[in-house]
Design a protein around this motif. Structure first.
Motif: not given
Length: 171
Positions: A113-128
């Motif tokens: 289970x991984x939380x991906x985060x991009x500060x520049x694009x205000x992107x946050x996604x949790x995928x497993x």
């Protein structure tokens, strides 16, 4: 905060359960240095770095159970996009064979289970996803080092791989 508490509870449960079910002096705890590679079509590879706490133990001579909890220590930037691994949780089974009572090459299969985060694009996604890979551990008395490649997530939009180096203490 809620995710951190749940993660801590799961990792603690795995650790204490392993104490009851696994052989004496065959458990281990350590730190893992992670070099992630995030690949997506139309975007260059992003390679954030991270660390993880590793807790595991041997079921028998050929199988080990392992839990990992980690996070990025550095993000990576490509074409104006910065990516970090905000949280990383995994549970795995390692199957292999011990050679010379020192080297344990293995294949690994599990769940990440991984939380991906991009500060520049205000992107946050949790995928497993189901995870698989290969590696080897080398024992030096109560000290263990390992090198591993694992495909953490293989989605239609991207792939997330990890090359890691682990140092652990066996007890």
């Amino acid at each position: 905060m809620k995710k951190a508490l749940i993660t801590t509870a799961i990792a603690s449960g795995l650790f204490f359960t392993s104490q009851l079910t696994m052989a004496e002096e065959q458990n281990y705890v350590g730190l893992q240095y992670n070099m992630f590679t995030y690949s997506e079509d139309g975007l260059g590879d992003l390679e954030p770095e991270g660390v993880a706490l590793v807790i595991g133990g041997e079921l028998n001579d050929n199988f080990r159970l392992e839990g990992r909890l980690g996070s990025s220590t550095a993000d990576d930037n490509v074409a104006g996009v910065a990516l970090a691994i905000d949280n990383y949780i995994g549970f795995y089974v390692k199957g292999g064979m011990r050679f010379a009572d020192m080297v344990f090459p293995y294949v690994v299969l599990g769940y990440s289970l991984v939380d991906l985060k991009s500060h520049d694009a205000n992107y946050y996604d949790t995928e497993s996803d189901l995870s698989y890979g290969v590696g080897a551990d080398v024992n030096f008395g109560n000290f263990q080092v390992g090198l591993e490649w694992i495909m953490l997530q293989e989605k239609s939009a991207y792939e997330l791989e990890n090359l890691s180096l682990t140092a652990a203490w066996r007890f």
